[in-house]
Design a protein around this motif. Structure first.
Motif, PDB file in Angstrom:
ATOM      1  N   LEU A 133      91.225  80.620  71.384  1.00 18.85           N
ATOM      2  CA  LEU A 133      92.320  81.141  70.580  1.00 18.85           C
ATOM      3  C   LEU A 133      92.857  82.338  71.356  1.00 18.85           C
ATOM      4  CD1 LEU A 133      93.927  80.972  67.942  1.00 18.85           C
ATOM      5  CD2 LEU A 133      92.247  82.511  66.915  1.00 18.85           C
ATOM      6  N   GLY A 134      93.910  82.108  72.109  1.00 21.16           N
ATOM      7  CA  GLY A 134      94.403  83.151  73.012  1.00 21.16           C
ATOM      8  C   GLY A 134      93.367  83.397  74.097  1.00 21.16           C
ATOM      9  N   THR A 135      92.901  84.648  74.197  1.00 21.62           N
ATOM     10  CA  THR A 135      91.898  84.995  75.209  1.00 21.62           C
ATOM     11  C   THR A 135      90.475  84.893  74.680  1.00 21.62           C
ATOM     12  OG1 THR A 135      92.037  87.334  74.606  1.00 21.62           O
ATOM     13  CG2 THR A 135      93.505  86.575  76.374  1.00 21.62           C
ATOM     14  N   VAL A 136      90.331  84.550  73.409  1.00 21.96           N
ATOM     15  CA  VAL A 136      89.010  84.497  72.791  1.00 21.96           C
ATOM     16  C   VAL A 136      88.418  83.092  72.898  1.00 21.96           C
ATOM     17  CG1 VAL A 136      87.716  84.783  70.642  1.00 21.96           C
ATOM     18  CG2 VAL A 136      89.617  86.331  71.166  1.00 21.96           C
ATOM     19  N   ASP A 137      87.209  83.014  73.434  1.00 19.11           N
ATOM     20  CA  ASP A 137      86.461  81.759  73.458  1.00 19.11           C
ATOM     21  C   ASP A 137      85.825  81.596  72.070  1.00 19.11           C
ATOM     22  OD1 ASP A 137      84.795  79.620  73.818  1.00 19.11           O
ATOM     23  OD2 ASP A 137      83.820  80.405  75.618  1.00 19.11           O
ATOM     24  N   LEU A 138      86.252  80.590  71.321  1.00 14.82           N
ATOM     25  CA  LEU A 138      85.785  80.420  69.948  1.00 14.82           C
ATOM     26  C   LEU A 138      84.270  80.231  69.854  1.00 14.82           C
ATOM     27  CD1 LEU A 138      88.619  78.218  68.399  1.00 14.82           C
ATOM     28  CD2 LEU A 138      88.222  80.672  68.113  1.00 14.82           C
ATOM     29  N   ALA A 139      83.649  79.727  70.905  1.00 21.92           N
ATOM     30  CA  ALA A 139      82.192  79.568  70.905  1.00 21.92           C
ATOM     31  C   ALA A 139      81.479  80.916  70.831  1.00 21.92           C
ATOM     32  CB  ALA A 139      81.740  78.802  72.148  1.00 21.92           C
ATOM     33  N   ASP A 140      82.168  81.988  71.219  1.00 24.64           N
ATOM     34  CA  ASP A 140      81.599  83.332  71.128  1.00 24.64           C
ATOM     35  C   ASP A 140      81.779  83.944  69.742  1.00 24.64           C
ATOM     36  OD1 ASP A 140      80.804  83.376  73.800  1.00 24.64           O
ATOM     37  OD2 ASP A 140      82.724  84.187  74.486  1.00 24.64           O
ATOM     38  N   VAL A 141      82.587  83.308  68.908  1.00 25.26           N
ATOM     39  CA  VAL A 141      82.969  83.911  67.633  1.00 25.26           C
ATOM     40  C   VAL A 141      82.499  83.115  66.416  1.00 25.26           C
ATOM     41  CG1 VAL A 141      84.935  84.727  66.261  1.00 25.26           C
ATOM     42  CG2 VAL A 141      85.032  84.835  68.741  1.00 25.26           C
ATOM     43  N   LEU A 142      82.483  81.795  66.519  1.00 20.46           N
ATOM     44  CA  LEU A 142      82.261  80.975  65.324  1.00 20.46           C
ATOM     45  C   LEU A 142      81.276  79.849  65.554  1.00 20.46           C
ATOM     46  CD1 LEU A 142      85.898  80.385  63.997  1.00 20.46           C
ATOM     47  CD2 LEU A 142      84.120  81.742  62.904  1.00 20.46           C
ATOM     48  N   THR A 143      80.560  79.513  64.496  1.00 19.91           N
ATOM     49  CA  THR A 143      79.821  78.252  64.441  1.00 19.91           C
ATOM     50  C   THR A 143      80.466  77.429  63.329  1.00 19.91           C
ATOM     51  OG1 THR A 143      78.200  78.914  62.768  1.00 19.91           O
ATOM     52  CG2 THR A 143      77.705  79.493  65.080  1.00 19.91           C
ATOM     53  N   TRP A 144      80.220  76.140  63.338  1.00 18.75           N
ATOM     54  CA  TRP A 144      80.824  75.260  62.332  1.00 18.75           C
ATOM     55  C   TRP A 144      80.314  75.562  60.928  1.00 18.75           C
ATOM     56  CZ3 TRP A 144      85.173  72.980  63.142  1.00 18.75           C
ATOM     57  CH2 TRP A 144      85.544  72.632  64.438  1.00 18.75           C
ATOM     58  N   GLY A 145      79.135  76.167  60.823  1.00 20.82           N
ATOM     59  CA  GLY A 145      78.596  76.496  59.512  1.00 20.82           C
ATOM     60  C   GLY A 145      79.426  77.499  58.729  1.00 20.82           C
ATOM     61  N   ALA A 146      80.240  78.288  59.444  1.00 25.35           N
ATOM     62  CA  ALA A 146      81.077  79.285  58.773  1.00 25.35           C
ATOM     63  C   ALA A 146      82.091  78.649  57.832  1.00 25.35           C
ATOM     64  CB  ALA A 146      81.819  80.134  59.816  1.00 25.35           C
ATOM     65  N   PHE A 147      82.451  77.404  58.089  1.00 24.18           N
ATOM     66  CA  PHE A 147      83.481  76.750  57.286  1.00 24.18           C
ATOM     67  C   PHE A 147      82.927  76.088  56.029  1.00 24.18           C
ATOM     68  CE2 PHE A 147      85.057  76.974  61.613  1.00 24.18           C
ATOM     69  CZ  PHE A 147      86.320  77.506  61.415  1.00 24.18           C
ATOM     70  N   THR A 148      81.641  75.772  56.028  1.00 26.43           N
ATOM     71  CA  THR A 148      81.075  75.070  54.883  1.00 26.43           C
ATOM     72  C   THR A 148      80.321  75.991  53.927  1.00 26.43           C
ATOM     73  OG1 THR A 148      79.134  74.519  56.221  1.00 26.43           O
ATOM     74  CG2 THR A 148      80.873  72.867  56.081  1.00 26.43           C
ATOM     75  N   TYR A 149      79.634  76.996  54.458  1.00 25.87           N
ATOM     76  CA  TYR A 149      78.756  77.801  53.611  1.00 25.87           C
ATOM     77  C   TYR A 149      79.467  78.511  52.458  1.00 25.87           C
ATOM     78  CZ  TYR A 149      75.075  80.746  51.939  1.00 25.87           C
ATOM     79  OH  TYR A 149      74.163  81.342  51.121  1.00 25.87           O
ATOM     80  N   PRO A 150      80.696  79.046  52.647  1.00 19.73           N
ATOM     81  CA  PRO A 150      81.342  79.738  51.517  1.00 19.73           C
ATOM     82  C   PRO A 150      81.528  78.874  50.276  1.00 19.73           C
ATOM     83  CG  PRO A 150      82.474  80.238  53.566  1.00 19.73           C
ATOM     84  CD  PRO A 150      81.483  79.148  53.881  1.00 19.73           C
ATOM     85  N   LEU A 151      81.470  77.560  50.438  1.00 17.36           N
ATOM     86  CA  LEU A 151      81.609  76.686  49.270  1.00 17.36           C
ATOM     87  C   LEU A 151      80.434  76.838  48.301  1.00 17.36           C
ATOM     88  CD1 LEU A 151      82.991  73.499  51.041  1.00 17.36           C
ATOM     89  CD2 LEU A 151      84.274  75.298  49.840  1.00 17.36           C
ATOM     90  N   ALA A 152      79.304  77.368  48.796  1.00 14.99           N
ATOM     91  CA  ALA A 152      78.172  77.626  47.899  1.00 14.99           C
ATOM     92  C   ALA A 152      78.555  78.670  46.852  1.00 14.99           C
ATOM     93  CB  ALA A 152      76.954  78.095  48.694  1.00 14.99           C
ATOM     94  N   PHE A 153      79.350  79.657  47.245  1.00 20.02           N
ATOM     95  CA  PHE A 153      79.789  80.676  46.292  1.00 20.02           C
ATOM     96  C   PHE A 153      80.773  80.091  45.280  1.00 20.02           C
ATOM     97  CE2 PHE A 153      78.656  83.276  50.057  1.00 20.02           C
ATOM     98  CZ  PHE A 153      77.576  83.937  49.489  1.00 20.02           C
ATOM     99  N   LEU A 154      81.580  79.133  45.726  1.00 23.99           N
ATOM    100  CA  LEU A 154      82.482  78.455  44.792  1.00 23.99           C
ATOM    101  C   LEU A 154      81.677  77.730  43.721  1.00 23.99           C
ATOM    102  CD1 LEU A 154      85.271  77.415  43.875  1.00 23.99           C
ATOM    103  CD2 LEU A 154      85.023  75.561  45.551  1.00 23.99           C
ATOM    104  N   VAL A 155      80.629  77.021  44.132  1.00 22.63           N
ATOM    105  CA  VAL A 155      79.778  76.312  43.174  1.00 22.63           C
ATOM    106  C   VAL A 155      79.168  77.296  42.174  1.00 22.63           C
ATOM    107  CG1 VAL A 155      77.679  74.923  42.877  1.00 22.63           C
ATOM    108  CG2 VAL A 155      79.251  74.411  44.762  1.00 22.63           C
ATOM    109  N   THR A 156      78.606  78.386  42.697  1.00 23.16           N
ATOM    110  CA  THR A 156      77.973  79.388  41.833  1.00 23.16           C
ATOM    111  C   THR A 156      78.971  79.988  40.852  1.00 23.16           C
ATOM    112  OG1 THR A 156      76.399  79.953  43.568  1.00 23.16           O
ATOM    113  CG2 THR A 156      76.670  81.553  41.818  1.00 23.16           C
ATOM    114  N   ASP A 157      80.159  80.328  41.341  1.00 25.07           N
ATOM    115  CA  ASP A 157      81.150  80.982  40.484  1.00 25.07           C
ATOM    116  C   ASP A 157      81.697  80.056  39.410  1.00 25.07           C
ATOM    117  OD1 ASP A 157      80.732  83.258  41.966  1.00 25.07           O
ATOM    118  OD2 ASP A 157      82.549  83.066  43.161  1.00 25.07           O
ATOM    119  N   VAL A 158      81.886  78.778  39.756  1.00 23.97           N
ATOM    120  CA  VAL A 158      82.348  77.813  38.749  1.00 23.97           C
ATOM    121  C   VAL A 158      81.288  77.641  37.656  1.00 23.97           C
ATOM    122  CG1 VAL A 158      82.866  75.368  38.347  1.00 23.97           C
ATOM    123  CG2 VAL A 158      83.956  76.582  40.241  1.00 23.97           C
TER     124      VAL A 158
END
Length: 201
Positions: free
Chosen positions: A33-58
């Motif tokens: 993403l521009g000059t940033v290597d996404l492998a240094d910033v993100l793992t795929w788990g970042a996109f799924t885990y927040p859904l646990a809070f959605l389940v809890t809040d509902v």
């Protein structure tokens, strides 16, 4: 009062999110993403885990904090057992510890704010709990100095986000910062589904 069917659906959703996240957190995102290597910033788990809070809040909004805590504890138990088979023991331990602490905090913060504007409780509880979850999980899962012996995930220090001139830190620190940013984004986007599911409450 929650029905057995609704309870089992919530626990299954919670366990599925956590197990998927425990597997996906082991895989950095490829690309730039521009000059940033996404492998240094993100793992795929970042996109799924927040859904646990959605389940809890509902669950919290529809059935109250007691049921939300019970769903979190039940989902935690199922997810840890499954994660031991699908992820490394260290990831499973880190995930279980962070998950339990963060989910219980999410329930407590949500319950304190539940009578305000409809969006305030889910957004604030998810943000605060995500901060705790990120700090605990990434420190236990990837920090080099842990009381369990040799660290299979140890990586050398490098500039944060791989950016020239940035302070040096282990790669997991960049992952943690990127993960937290994505969790906040997903928490904001999850307000739409949250509102649809809880509109009558």
């Amino acid at each position: 009062m929650v029905s057995v069917r609704a309870f089992l659906v919530a626990v299954s959703a919670m366990a599925a999110v956590v197990v998927a996240s425990n597997v996906l957190v082991q895989f950095p995102v490829d690309g730039r993403l521009g000059t940033v290597d996404l492998a240094d910033v993100l793992t795929w788990g970042a996109f799924t885990y927040p859904l646990a809070f959605l389940v809890t809040d509902v669950v919290n909004r529809n059935f109250g904090p007691r049921t939300a805590r019970l769903v979190a504890l039940s989902g935690f138990s199922v997810a840890v057992v499954m994660s031991l088979a699908l992820a490394t023991p260290r990831i499973a331990l880190a995930s279980g510890t962070a998950f339990l602490a963060a989910q219980l905090l999410d329930v407590a913060v949500f319950d304190r704010l539940r009578h305000g504007a409809w969006w305030r409780a889910p957004l604030a509880s998810s943000a605060v709990a995500s901060a705790l979850d990120t700090a605990v999980f990434f420190a236990l899962a990837f920090a080099a100095v842990v009381p369990f012996g040799v660290d299979p995930f140890a990586v050398s220090s490098e500039p944060i986000f791989g950016l020239a001139g940035a302070p040096e830190a282990p790669r997991w620190v960049s992952w943690a910062v990127g993960d937290f940013a994505v969790k906040l984004l997903v928490a904001a986007l999850a307000l739409g589904p949250y509102r649809l599911v809880t509109v009558s409450r």
